[in-house]
Design a protein around this motif. Structure first.
Motif, mmCIF file in Angstrom:
data_model
loop_
_atom_site.group_PDB
_atom_site.id
_atom_site.type_symbol
_atom_site.label_atom_id
_atom_site.label_comp_id
_atom_site.label_asym_id
_atom_site.label_seq_id
_atom_site.Cartn_x
_atom_site.Cartn_y
_atom_site.Cartn_z
ATOM 1 N N LEU A 49 6.980 -6.151 -8.515
ATOM 2 C CA LEU A 49 8.072 -5.868 -7.588
ATOM 3 C C LEU A 49 8.463 -7.084 -6.762
ATOM 4 N N PHE A 50 7.502 -7.950 -6.461
ATOM 5 C CA PHE A 50 7.770 -9.113 -5.612
ATOM 6 C C PHE A 50 7.400 -10.439 -6.269
ATOM 7 N N SER A 51 6.953 -10.422 -7.505
ATOM 8 C CA SER A 51 6.380 -11.619 -8.109
ATOM 9 C C SER A 51 7.374 -12.764 -8.275
ATOM 10 N N ASP A 52 8.684 -12.476 -8.353
ATOM 11 C CA ASP A 52 9.648 -13.553 -8.563
ATOM 12 C C ASP A 52 10.274 -14.068 -7.271
ATOM 13 N N LEU A 53 9.713 -13.651 -6.119
ATOM 14 C CA LEU A 53 10.226 -14.153 -4.846
ATOM 15 C C LEU A 53 9.689 -15.553 -4.573
ATOM 16 N N PRO A 54 10.465 -16.394 -3.872
ATOM 17 C CA PRO A 54 9.939 -17.699 -3.451
ATOM 18 C C PRO A 54 8.839 -17.522 -2.419
ATOM 19 N N GLU A 55 8.060 -18.571 -2.230
ATOM 20 C CA GLU A 55 6.882 -18.476 -1.366
ATOM 21 C C GLU A 55 7.240 -18.100 0.069
ATOM 22 N N ASP A 56 8.349 -18.615 0.589
ATOM 23 C CA ASP A 56 8.692 -18.289 1.970
ATOM 24 C C ASP A 56 9.006 -16.807 2.132
ATOM 25 N N ALA A 57 9.642 -16.199 1.123
ATOM 26 C CA ALA A 57 9.930 -14.762 1.175
ATOM 27 C C ALA A 57 8.645 -13.946 1.067
ATOM 28 N N LEU A 58 7.718 -14.397 0.208
ATOM 29 C CA LEU A 58 6.437 -13.700 0.088
ATOM 30 C C LEU A 58 5.667 -13.740 1.397
ATOM 31 N N ARG A 59 5.708 -14.885 2.076
ATOM 32 C CA ARG A 59 5.022 -14.986 3.364
ATOM 33 C C ARG A 59 5.624 -14.008 4.365
ATOM 34 N N GLU A 60 6.943 -13.885 4.323
ATOM 35 C CA GLU A 60 7.616 -12.958 5.241
ATOM 36 C C GLU A 60 7.201 -11.515 4.970
ATOM 37 N N VAL A 61 7.187 -11.145 3.691
ATOM 38 C CA VAL A 61 6.760 -9.785 3.338
ATOM 39 C C VAL A 61 5.320 -9.548 3.764
ATOM 40 N N ALA A 62 4.466 -10.528 3.522
ATOM 41 C CA ALA A 62 3.051 -10.394 3.876
ATOM 42 C C ALA A 62 2.853 -10.199 5.371
ATOM 43 N N GLU A 63 3.737 -10.774 6.178
ATOM 44 C CA GLU A 63 3.611 -10.668 7.627
ATOM 45 C C GLU A 63 3.894 -9.253 8.121
ATOM 46 N N PHE A 64 4.872 -8.563 7.489
ATOM 47 C CA PHE A 64 5.174 -7.236 8.023
ATOM 48 C C PHE A 64 4.479 -6.096 7.260
ATOM 49 N N CYS A 65 3.796 -6.402 6.163
ATOM 50 C CA CYS A 65 3.012 -5.381 5.459
ATOM 51 C C CYS A 65 1.714 -5.101 6.215
ATOM 52 N N ARG A 66 1.168 -3.932 5.970
ATOM 53 C CA ARG A 66 -0.103 -3.550 6.574
ATOM 54 C C ARG A 66 -1.001 -2.917 5.514
ATOM 55 N N VAL A 67 -2.293 -3.173 5.626
ATOM 56 C CA VAL A 67 -3.265 -2.548 4.729
ATOM 57 C C VAL A 67 -3.808 -1.296 5.414
ATOM 58 N N ARG A 68 -3.739 -0.187 4.713
ATOM 59 C CA ARG A 68 -4.250 1.071 5.249
ATOM 60 C C ARG A 68 -5.360 1.593 4.341
ATOM 61 N N ARG A 69 -6.363 2.182 4.960
ATOM 62 C CA ARG A 69 -7.497 2.709 4.209
ATOM 63 C C ARG A 69 -7.664 4.198 4.512
ATOM 64 N N TYR A 70 -7.883 4.964 3.462
ATOM 65 C CA TYR A 70 -7.973 6.417 3.574
ATOM 66 C C TYR A 70 -9.266 6.898 2.937
ATOM 67 N N ARG A 71 -9.833 7.928 3.551
ATOM 68 C CA ARG A 71 -11.028 8.547 3.012
ATOM 69 C C ARG A 71 -10.648 9.554 1.919
ATOM 70 N N ASP A 72 -11.614 9.918 1.109
ATOM 71 C CA ASP A 72 -11.388 10.873 0.025
ATOM 72 C C ASP A 72 -10.723 12.143 0.553
ATOM 73 N N ARG A 73 -9.617 12.544 -0.088
ATOM 74 C CA ARG A 73 -8.846 13.757 0.196
ATOM 75 C C ARG A 73 -8.016 13.662 1.479
#
Length: 238
Positions: A26-50
């Motif tokens: 989905l994002f692999s063809d973006l230039p590095e500066d755009a990837l850095r921007e996306v990485a800045e506003f993304c968040r990692v979320r962790r969920y327990r089973d169910r």
């Protein structure tokens, strides 16, 4: 059936997120500066089973990618009967359609085993799309794949008997988001019965027959496909 528990953090920094996005179509063809921007506003979320990730009818606030573990997409009737729509494994995206039509979530999403997700907030991706419309091409491609798969499933459900429908669904489940093939499927017979709208007893009968023919191997965590050509013939023969 729960997937193996995620007991470690696979992504911990914006740099980790950027490398993950680089490997994702989905994002692999973006230039590095755009990837850095996306990485800045993304968040990692962790969920327990169910644990509930989002419910049917929720207002959409973003889309998700499965980093580790898996996610169940389900819907229920007023009588409480549950249908299993899909199991999203590592690399899969979900929740993207609600970003564009603005409609509520169409299904419930629960963690199947502990899982780790990349959350892309709606506000961030909308701002990025305004400035980098080339991303639309990748998202449209993803949505088209979803539509084609839905039409294919409708066709097979209408035209094939149980053996053909089951073989077709196993082959689809074996194909990952990046089109790689994995013979190991972590799902129960109850999962398959909910996907196909058939009884667990009917599913068990067919799987037992296929195991005797050397096509699959069943185990407590799911099953393993041993003979892909033979499984494909179950579709064409029907």
């Amino acid at each position: 059936m729960a997937s193996p528990t995620v007991t470690f953090l696979t992504i911990t920094t914006p740099g980790d997120i950027q490398r993950y996005l680089r490997q994702n179509s989905l994002f692999s063809d973006l230039p590095e500066d755009a990837l850095r921007e996306v990485a800045e506003f993304c968040r990692v979320r962790r969920y327990r089973d169910r644990q509930l990730i989002h419910a049917r009818g929720d207002v959409p606030d973003g889309m998700f990618s499965v980093i580790a573990g898996s996610v169940r997409a389900t819907t229920s009737s007023d009588e409480g009967r549950e249908a299993l729509l899909a199991i999203m494994e590592a690399g899969a995206w979900f929740g993207e359609s609600s970003l564009f039509d603005g409609l509520p979530r169409a299904y419930d999403a629960h963690a199947q085993g502990d899982c780790e997700l990349l959350f892309v907030p709606r506000s961030g991706i909308e701002n990025l799309l305004d400035r980098r419309p080339q991303i639309y091409r990748n998202i449209v491609r993803l949505l088209c794949q979803r539509i084609r798969l839905s039409l294919f499933l409708l066709e097979t459900n209408a035209l094939l008997p149980l053996e053909g429908r089951l073989a077709n669904r196993l082959l689809i489940l074996a194909q990952a988001e990046d089109h790689s093939i994995s013979p190991e499927l972590r799902l129960s017979q109850e999962d398959l019965s909910q996907m196909l709208g058939m009884t667990r007893q009917s599913i068990n009968r067919v799987l037992k027959l296929w195991e005797s023919e050397g096509i699959i191997e069943r185990h407590y965590r799911g099953l393993r496909i041993l003979d892909f050509p033979a499984l494909r013939r179950k579709i064409t023969d029907n």
